[in-house]
Design a protein around this motif. Structure first.
Motif, short mmCIF file in Angstrom:
data_model
loop_
_atom_site.label_atom_id
_atom_site.label_comp_id
_atom_site.label_asym_id
_atom_site.label_seq_id
_atom_site.Cartn_x
_atom_site.Cartn_y
_atom_site.Cartn_z
N ASP A 60 0.86 -1.17 0.00
CA ASP A 60 0.00 0.00 0.00
C ASP A 60 0.91 1.23 0.00
N GLY A 62 1.00 5.92 0.07
CA GLY A 62 0.36 7.21 0.23
C GLY A 62 1.40 8.30 0.33
N THR A 76 -2.25 10.22 3.19
CA THR A 76 -3.16 9.51 2.30
C THR A 76 -2.80 8.03 2.33
N HIS A 77 -3.76 7.20 1.94
CA HIS A 77 -3.54 5.75 1.93
C HIS A 77 -4.32 5.13 0.78
N TYR A 78 -3.59 4.34 -0.01
CA TYR A 78 -4.21 3.59 -1.09
C TYR A 78 -3.77 2.14 -0.98
N ASP A 86 -5.79 3.10 -8.96
CA ASP A 86 -4.84 3.93 -8.25
C ASP A 86 -4.93 5.37 -8.76
N PRO A 88 -6.38 9.48 -7.35
CA PRO A 88 -6.61 10.22 -6.11
C PRO A 88 -7.98 9.98 -5.48
N TYR A 91 -8.09 7.19 -2.83
CA TYR A 91 -7.26 7.29 -1.62
C TYR A 91 -8.11 7.73 -0.43
N HIS A 92 -7.81 7.16 0.72
CA HIS A 92 -8.38 7.60 1.98
C HIS A 92 -7.39 8.58 2.60
N HIS A 93 -7.88 9.39 3.51
CA HIS A 93 -7.02 10.22 4.35
C HIS A 93 -7.10 9.64 5.75
#
Length: 148
Positions: A60, A62, A76-78, A86, A88, A91-93
């Motif tokens: 993962d 970010g 951020t996290h993907y 993939d 923006p 993505y989670h924050h």
């Protein structure tokens, strides 16, 4: 993501915010579902999560958005395991806050970008486990330090 349901989880850790922060950013501490978390923890630099899920390796990633040691960390996290592209919008924050009171620290994690209340509820359950693992890692580190 058209919806933005926020997942929230928290845990009390019997340690100072500095101690909790040190464990959170230690790449050897595998509190994040067994993944190795690596970053310089400077705004604008990458953060990676290397691990294994169901016998398959994953990475993962970010970007660090905010560092206010030892009060707040945001990135951020993907995850490719999400099945989302993939981009923006996928993505989670993640926002960690650390509230210290008399030698104990409440760590709260918020994850935005969940598409439904059910998704946020599932994420909350996962983050409760992750924060429990962080607490356990801090306590274990304190135990090792106390016995040396």
């Amino acid at each position: 993501m058209s919806e933005n349901h926020v997942a929230r989880a928290s845990v009390d850790v019997p340690a100072s915010a500095e101690t909790v922060w040190d464990t959170l950013v230690d790449p050897e501490a595998t509190w994040m579902m067994g993944a190795r978390v690596t970053s310089a923890y400077v705004v604008g630099v990458p953060i990676t999560f290397d691990g294994e899920w169901d016998g398959r390796p994953f990475q993962d990633h970010g970007e660090i958005l905010e560092v206010d040691r030892p009060r707040r960390l945001r990135y951020t996290h993907y995850s490719p395991l999400s099945g989302q592209p993939d981009v923006p919008e996928s993505y989670h924050h993640l926002t960690f806050t650390f509230d210290e009171d008399e030698g104990s620290t409440t760590v709260t994690l918020e994850q935005d970008g969940n598409g439904s209340a059910e998704e946020a509820s599932h994420a909350t359950a996962n983050w409760e486990q992750v924060l429990g693992a962080l607490r356990d890692a801090v306590v274990a580190d304190a135990g090792r330090a106390g016995s040396s």
